[in-house]
Motif scaffolding. Structure first.
Motif, short mmCIF file in Angstrom:
data_model
loop_
_atom_site.label_atom_id
_atom_site.label_comp_id
_atom_site.label_asym_id
_atom_site.label_seq_id
_atom_site.Cartn_x
_atom_site.Cartn_y
_atom_site.Cartn_z
N GLN A 38 -21.82 1.03 13.63
CA GLN A 38 -23.01 1.78 14.01
C GLN A 38 -24.28 1.09 13.54
O GLN A 38 -25.32 1.14 14.20
N GLU A 39 -24.20 0.37 12.39
CA GLU A 39 -25.36 -0.32 11.84
C GLU A 39 -25.58 -1.69 12.46
O GLU A 39 -26.55 -2.38 12.12
N GLY A 40 -24.69 -2.10 13.35
CA GLY A 40 -24.83 -3.40 13.99
C GLY A 40 -24.11 -4.52 13.26
O GLY A 40 -24.18 -5.67 13.68
N ASN A 41 -23.42 -4.19 12.16
CA ASN A 41 -22.65 -5.20 11.44
C ASN A 41 -21.31 -5.43 12.12
O ASN A 41 -20.78 -4.56 12.82
N LYS A 42 -20.73 -6.60 11.87
CA LYS A 42 -19.42 -6.87 12.43
C LYS A 42 -18.36 -6.01 11.75
O LYS A 42 -18.38 -5.81 10.54
N LEU A 43 -17.45 -5.49 12.56
CA LEU A 43 -16.36 -4.65 12.06
C LEU A 43 -15.23 -5.58 11.62
O LEU A 43 -14.27 -5.82 12.35
N THR A 44 -15.35 -6.13 10.43
CA THR A 44 -14.43 -7.17 9.99
C THR A 44 -13.15 -6.63 9.36
O THR A 44 -12.14 -7.32 9.34
N HIS A 45 -13.18 -5.39 8.85
CA HIS A 45 -11.98 -4.83 8.24
C HIS A 45 -12.04 -3.32 8.31
O HIS A 45 -13.09 -2.72 8.07
N ASN A 46 -10.93 -2.72 8.65
CA ASN A 46 -10.88 -1.26 8.80
C ASN A 46 -9.52 -0.71 8.41
O ASN A 46 -8.93 0.10 9.12
N PHE A 47 -9.00 -1.17 7.27
CA PHE A 47 -7.70 -0.68 6.81
C PHE A 47 -7.84 0.03 5.47
O PHE A 47 -8.61 -0.38 4.60
N ARG A 48 -7.08 1.10 5.30
CA ARG A 48 -7.07 1.86 4.05
C ARG A 48 -6.07 1.22 3.09
O ARG A 48 -4.97 0.82 3.49
N PRO A 49 -6.37 1.14 1.81
CA PRO A 49 -5.40 0.62 0.83
C PRO A 49 -4.17 1.52 0.76
O PRO A 49 -4.23 2.71 1.09
N VAL A 50 -3.05 0.96 0.30
CA VAL A 50 -1.82 1.73 0.21
C VAL A 50 -1.96 2.84 -0.83
O VAL A 50 -2.71 2.72 -1.80
N GLN A 51 -1.20 3.91 -0.60
CA GLN A 51 -1.23 5.10 -1.45
C GLN A 51 0.10 5.25 -2.18
O GLN A 51 1.12 4.68 -1.76
N PRO A 52 0.13 6.01 -3.28
CA PRO A 52 1.39 6.19 -4.03
C PRO A 52 2.47 6.84 -3.18
O PRO A 52 2.20 7.74 -2.38
N LEU A 53 3.70 6.37 -3.35
CA LEU A 53 4.83 6.94 -2.62
C LEU A 53 5.17 8.33 -3.14
O LEU A 53 5.63 9.19 -2.38
N GLU A 54 4.96 8.57 -4.43
CA GLU A 54 5.28 9.85 -5.08
C GLU A 54 6.77 10.16 -4.91
O GLU A 54 7.60 9.31 -5.15
N ASP A 55 7.10 11.37 -4.45
CA ASP A 55 8.50 11.79 -4.40
C ASP A 55 9.15 11.54 -3.04
O ASP A 55 10.26 12.01 -2.77
N ARG A 56 8.50 10.79 -2.20
CA ARG A 56 9.05 10.55 -0.86
C ARG A 56 10.14 9.49 -0.86
O ARG A 56 10.15 8.58 -1.70
N ILE A 57 11.04 9.60 0.11
CA ILE A 57 12.08 8.61 0.33
C ILE A 57 11.84 7.97 1.69
O ILE A 57 11.71 8.68 2.70
N VAL A 58 11.75 6.66 1.73
CA VAL A 58 11.61 5.94 2.98
C VAL A 58 13.00 5.67 3.54
O VAL A 58 13.88 5.16 2.83
N LEU A 59 13.22 6.02 4.79
CA LEU A 59 14.50 5.79 5.45
C LEU A 59 14.44 4.50 6.26
O LEU A 59 13.42 4.21 6.89
N HIS A 60 15.51 3.75 6.23
CA HIS A 60 15.65 2.57 7.08
C HIS A 60 16.75 2.86 8.08
O HIS A 60 17.91 3.04 7.71
N ASN A 61 16.38 2.95 9.34
CA ASN A 61 17.38 3.23 10.37
C ASN A 61 18.18 1.98 10.70
O ASN A 61 17.62 0.93 11.03
N ILE A 62 19.49 2.10 10.56
CA ILE A 62 20.40 1.03 10.96
C ILE A 62 21.01 1.45 12.29
O ILE A 62 21.70 2.47 12.35
N PRO A 63 20.76 0.72 13.36
CA PRO A 63 21.33 1.11 14.66
C PRO A 63 22.83 1.36 14.54
O PRO A 63 23.55 0.64 13.85
N ARG A 64 23.31 2.39 15.21
CA ARG A 64 24.69 2.82 15.08
C ARG A 64 25.68 1.72 15.41
O ARG A 64 26.73 1.60 14.79
N GLU A 65 25.37 0.89 16.42
CA GLU A 65 26.31 -0.16 16.79
C GLU A 65 26.50 -1.18 15.68
O GLU A 65 27.53 -1.84 15.58
N GLN A 66 25.50 -1.29 14.80
CA GLN A 66 25.64 -2.22 13.68
C GLN A 66 26.53 -1.64 12.58
O GLN A 66 27.06 -2.36 11.75
N ASN A 67 26.68 -0.30 12.58
CA ASN A 67 27.51 0.34 11.57
C ASN A 67 28.95 0.53 12.02
O ASN A 67 29.81 0.88 11.23
#
Length: 324
Positions: free
Chosen positions: A254-283
């Motif tokens: 909006q100020e006319g500056n170049k939009l060089t970066h627009n990412f938020r830093p990572v946040q704490p995982l806390e009590d969450r569990i990240v799931l990794h899906n393994i395709p069924r045919e591989q299992n």
């Protein structure tokens, strides 16, 4: 980079009513978002750092995308915060399966996050590694009828996240978008793509890797940071050339500056569990050819078992030999 209320008509998710400006630097940067938007300091925020040694492997139902093979009239816009692409079609693409199970989610828009160089820019990290760009395809739950209503529910959104690497060659699938970026350099500008877009080329660049992804519950990565999103991060990386990535950095704020970066830093995982899906045919164990060799763990010797038919042929051969 500060984005004013005047740009809200083209904001990342339409319908938000923000009371203050927000940006990625200084007093308006991510470390200050929680002062005005209290959800931004919640326990289940996005993005996160996904550590592969700390995920839970699962086999979920197949992830399915519908209506992505029909050419669609599309336009892109610069809202001072990102490049957003929307489809000018009444019949939207839809998503189901995977962590969404039988629920159906409707495509709303996609947008990009990038950095000031080719070494950072993604929001989610993989094993503490940042990528130069990340694309988010945003879907809202069909049961809620609209994205505005979906934002009131913890399962309101499903977001497909794609990470990018630098390639020596341009990616032709993204050229229609890159070509019109100079025409939306100024905030508030929008431009129709010169030819109909096939969403399937962006969403499923390789069907063989579509079912290989991480998934977790999180939030929007911009204020008001509502914790209403089911994230699906694909492990396979797409590729853009340095020139294609650099074209995004020429957009203006909006100020006319170049939009060089627009990412938020990572946040704490806390009590969450990240799931990794393994395709069924591989299992699923593959058909193992019948073998007559067994390793004896106690003796350390191989016990050779010979089929009866071979023994019978040997006996018959011996009888004939002696008869001669």
């Amino acid at each position: 980079m500060v984005f004013s209320v005047a740009t809200l008509g083209l904001l990342l998710l339409p319908g938000f009513c923000l009371g203050e400006d927000f940006g990625y630097d200084g007093n308006h940067g991510p470390s200050h978002w929680g002062e005005e938007y209290h959800a931004c300091i919640g326990k289940h925020q996005s993005p996160i750092n996904i550590e592969e040694h700390n995920v839970k492997n699962v086999s979920l139902p197949p992830l399915k995308l519908f209506g992505i093979d029909n050419p669609s009239l599309s336009f892109v816009a610069n809202n001072g915060h990102t490049v957003m692409l929307k489809i000018n079609e009444s019949k939207a693409a839809m998503l189901s399966g995977g962590p969404l199970e039988n629920d159906v989610y409707v495509f709303e828009q996609l947008h990009f996050h990038w950095g000031e160089n080719d070494y950072e820019g993604s929001e989610d990290l993989i094993n503490n590694h940042s990528f130069p760009m990340e694309m988010h395809a945003v879907f809202y739950k069909e049961d809620y009828k609209s994205i505005n209503e979906a934002l009131n529910h913890p399962d309101g959104l499903a977001i497909l996240a794609y990470l990018y690497e630098v390639s020596p060659n341009p990616n032709p699938m993204y050229e229609p978008i890159v070509q019109v970026l100079p025409e939306i350099e100024t905030v508030g500008n929008e431009k129709a793509l010169r030819e109909p877009l096939l969403l399937g080329r962006l969403f499923v660049p390789d069907t063989a890797t579509m079912q290989d992804y991480f998934t977790y519950n999180g939030s929007l990565t911009t204020p008001p940071c509502l914790e209403v999103a089911i994230w699906i991060d694909f492990k396979d990386h797409q590729r853009l050339s340095h020139e294609q990535l650099a074209a995004f950095r020429d957009l203006r704020t909006q100020e006319g500056n170049k939009l060089t970066h627009n990412f938020r830093p990572v946040q704490p995982l806390e009590d969450r569990i990240v799931l990794h899906n393994i395709p069924r045919e591989q299992n699923t164990p593959k058909n193992i050819p019948r073998t007559y060799h067994r390793f004896d763990e106690h003796s350390g010797q191989r016990d050779v078992k010979v089929p009866f038919s071979i023994i019978a042929l040997g006996v018959l051969f011996a009888i004939l030999l002696f008869a001669i």
